[in-house]
Design a protein around this motif. Sequence first.
Motif, PDB file in Angstrom:
ATOM      1  N   TYR A  11       0.825  -1.219   0.000  1.00 18.76           N
ATOM      2  CA  TYR A  11       0.000   0.000   0.000  1.00 18.76           C
ATOM      3  C   TYR A  11       0.853   1.260   0.000  1.00 18.76           C
ATOM      4  O   TYR A  11       0.386   2.326  -0.388  1.00 18.76           O
ATOM      5  N   ASN A  28       1.897   8.019   9.423  1.00 18.90           N
ATOM      6  CA  ASN A  28       1.132   7.057   8.631  1.00 18.90           C
ATOM      7  C   ASN A  28       0.490   6.071   9.603  1.00 18.90           C
ATOM      8  O   ASN A  28       0.794   4.879   9.611  1.00 18.90           O
ATOM      9  N   HIS A  29      -0.346   6.619  10.495  1.00 18.51           N
ATOM     10  CA  HIS A  29      -1.050   5.776  11.457  1.00 18.51           C
ATOM     11  C   HIS A  29      -2.409   6.405  11.788  1.00 18.51           C
ATOM     12  O   HIS A  29      -2.697   7.535  11.376  1.00 18.51           O
ATOM     13  N   GLY A  71      10.164   0.740  12.230  1.00 22.62           N
ATOM     14  CA  GLY A  71       9.127   1.010  11.222  1.00 22.62           C
ATOM     15  C   GLY A  71       8.770   2.480  11.244  1.00 22.62           C
ATOM     16  O   GLY A  71       7.599   2.840  11.278  1.00 22.62           O
ATOM     17  N   GLY A  73       8.786   4.792   9.121  1.00 18.80           N
ATOM     18  CA  GLY A  73       7.989   5.342   8.022  1.00 18.80           C
ATOM     19  C   GLY A  73       8.482   6.708   7.581  1.00 18.80           C
ATOM     20  O   GLY A  73       9.667   6.905   7.299  1.00 18.80           O
ATOM     21  N   ASP A  94      13.671   1.361   9.295  1.00 18.03           N
ATOM     22  CA  ASP A  94      12.561   0.919   8.445  1.00 18.03           C
ATOM     23  C   ASP A  94      13.116   0.027   7.348  1.00 18.03           C
ATOM     24  O   ASP A  94      14.269   0.175   6.931  1.00 18.03           O
ATOM     25  N   VAL A  95      12.283  -0.895   6.901  1.00 15.05           N
ATOM     26  CA  VAL A  95      12.679  -1.807   5.836  1.00 15.05           C
ATOM     27  C   VAL A  95      12.643  -1.099   4.483  1.00 15.05           C
ATOM     28  O   VAL A  95      13.254  -1.558   3.517  1.00 15.05           O
ATOM     29  N   GLN A  99      11.167   5.433   1.848  1.00 17.80           N
ATOM     30  CA  GLN A  99      10.707   6.347   2.895  1.00 17.80           C
ATOM     31  C   GLN A  99      11.898   6.977   3.618  1.00 17.80           C
ATOM     32  O   GLN A  99      11.896   8.169   3.916  1.00 17.80           O
ATOM     33  N   ASP A 120      15.405  -4.656   9.083  1.00 12.04           N
ATOM     34  CA  ASP A 120      14.183  -5.401   9.404  1.00 12.04           C
ATOM     35  C   ASP A 120      13.894  -5.316  10.902  1.00 12.04           C
ATOM     36  O   ASP A 120      14.804  -5.463  11.717  1.00 12.04           O
ATOM     37  N   GLY A 121      12.631  -5.096  11.215  1.00 10.53           N
ATOM     38  CA  GLY A 121      12.222  -4.926  12.596  1.00 10.53           C
ATOM     39  C   GLY A 121      12.425  -6.150  13.463  1.00 10.53           C
ATOM     40  O   GLY A 121      12.390  -6.048  14.692  1.00 10.53           O
ATOM     41  N   ILE A 137       5.042   1.585  16.005  1.00  8.75           N
ATOM     42  CA  ILE A 137       3.655   2.042  15.867  1.00  8.75           C
ATOM     43  C   ILE A 137       3.059   1.508  14.564  1.00  8.75           C
ATOM     44  O   ILE A 137       3.501   1.869  13.465  1.00  8.75           O
ATOM     45  N   LEU A 143       5.485  -7.671  10.285  1.00  7.42           N
ATOM     46  CA  LEU A 143       6.755  -8.370  10.490  1.00  7.42           C
ATOM     47  C   LEU A 143       6.601  -9.871  10.265  1.00  7.42           C
ATOM     48  O   LEU A 143       5.521 -10.430  10.489  1.00  7.42           O
TER      49      LEU A 143
HETATM   50  C1  SAM Z   1       1.503   1.723   8.926  1.00 10.21           C
HETATM   51  S1  SAM Z   1       3.172   2.210   8.605  1.00 10.21           S
HETATM   52  C2  SAM Z   1       3.585   3.011  10.156  1.00 10.21           C
HETATM   53  C3  SAM Z   1       4.719   3.990   9.993  1.00 10.21           C
HETATM   54  C4  SAM Z   1       5.088   4.762  11.262  1.00 10.21           C
HETATM   55  N1  SAM Z   1       5.383   3.879  12.390  1.00 10.21           N
HETATM   56  C5  SAM Z   1       4.002   5.723  11.648  1.00 10.21           C
HETATM   57  O1  SAM Z   1       3.381   5.507  12.700  1.00 10.21           O
HETATM   58  O2  SAM Z   1       3.787   6.708  10.920  1.00 10.21           O
HETATM   59  C6  SAM Z   1       4.077   0.664   8.716  1.00 10.21           C
HETATM   60  C7  SAM Z   1       5.583   0.838   8.577  1.00 10.21           C
HETATM   61  O3  SAM Z   1       6.231  -0.408   8.861  1.00 10.21           O
HETATM   62  C8  SAM Z   1       7.314  -0.546   7.971  1.00 10.21           C
HETATM   63  N2  SAM Z   1       7.688  -1.968   7.901  1.00 10.21           N
HETATM   64  C9  SAM Z   1       6.982  -2.962   7.324  1.00 10.21           C
HETATM   65  N3  SAM Z   1       7.652  -4.130   7.433  1.00 10.21           N
HETATM   66  C10 SAM Z   1       8.794  -3.860   8.116  1.00 10.21           C
HETATM   67  C11 SAM Z   1       9.905  -4.666   8.546  1.00 10.21           C
HETATM   68  N4  SAM Z   1       9.956  -5.967   8.314  1.00 10.21           N
HETATM   69  N5  SAM Z   1      10.890  -4.052   9.231  1.00 10.21           N
HETATM   70  C12 SAM Z   1      10.855  -2.702   9.490  1.00 10.21           C
HETATM   71  N6  SAM Z   1       9.844  -1.910   9.088  1.00 10.21           N
HETATM   72  C13 SAM Z   1       8.820  -2.472   8.409  1.00 10.21           C
HETATM   73  C14 SAM Z   1       6.767   0.017   6.678  1.00 10.21           C
HETATM   74  O4  SAM Z   1       7.777   0.281   5.732  1.00 10.21           O
HETATM   75  C15 SAM Z   1       6.041   1.252   7.179  1.00 10.21           C
HETATM   76  O5  SAM Z   1       6.886   2.352   7.257  1.00 10.21           O
END
Ligand code: SAM
Length: 275
Positions: A11, A28-29, A71, A73, A94-95, A99, A120-121, A137, A143
């Motif tokens: 997305y 982005n929440h 993450g 973002g 962030d992965v 971003q 990676d988280g 968040i 993950l």
């Molecule tokens: C819904 S967004 C939330 C972004 C941010 N935490 C916020 O609150 O604005 C989800 C985030 O998780 C990151 N993400 C997804 N899979 C991940 C992973 N395996 N490791 C680290 N980040 C990841 C995405 O790239 C994205 O930036």
Amino acid sequence: VTGEGPRPPRYLDALLADFARPGAPRHNHLGHWDDPDAAQPGSHRAAQDRMVEVVADLAGIGAEHVVVDVGCGFAGTLAWLARQGRARSLVGIDVDGRQLAADRALCAGLPGAPALVQGDGSQLPLGPATVDRVLAIEVLWHLPSRAGFFRDVRRVLRPGGRVAVVDLLLVADAADRAGVEPAALAAELREGFDPWPEVGATLDDVLATADAAGLRLVGHVDATEATLPTYHDHGDADERPGAAAFSSSSSVARFVSLQHEGLLRIHYLAFELAA
Ligand SMILES: C[S@@+](CC[C@H](N)C(=O)[O-])C[C@H]1O[C@@H](n2cnc3c(N)ncnc32)[C@H](O)[C@@H]1O
């Protein structure tokens, strides 16, 4: 990130251009309204800040802490914490390199210039016992495994350190109560929000997983009701064409209806590593 490793949610492809617009919000929440029945038009951005504040308070973040935002973002949480002077140093992980590239100029201009690292988280690019507070968040759902996340958080936290997460979790009988097969519901949700590997995980599962990693629950807010005004018409669809298009998908419609029915719940959880 290429190959078989974790990849950013699809997305984001639709949202990148929205966030690149000058003056675009960086969160982005969901938003958080203390009194959701009194939510006013135009209160969306303040409500997104409010979510960060509630979660940061749950984590007990203070000016003496090394804080990592997993993450991160578009760096909205890092920016809020930096401007509030809430941390000694800040790191965003962030992965998604796209971003992070969009975050560099913002972070360079923030107090303390938060560092940004691609990773990676569930395999945090950090040394053992180097961090006081971890935030994640609306990230755990994406993950590969929550167990991997909590194990690695335990590794990087100093004794007495805390992690606070916002997690999106179905109740155990969500599919039954929504009148759909569990596999069909999982497929429908993944259509819009993939990767969502542990789509069937419940609150009890997450609590057991954190406990098994040696993390003790110290705070819990069920924010399902407080976040519902997120879906009101905020009159800003023109400024966010990618988000508006994404929001019209059946996957998002299912997500929103599950939350309205109380079958998808938004939990803020804080855990502590024993001192
Ligand atoms: C819904 S967004 C939330 C972004 C941010 N935490 C916020 O609150 O604005 C989800 C985030 O998780 C990151 N993400 C997804 N899979 C991940 C992973 N395996 N490791 C680290 N980040 C990841 C995405 O790239 C994205 O930036």
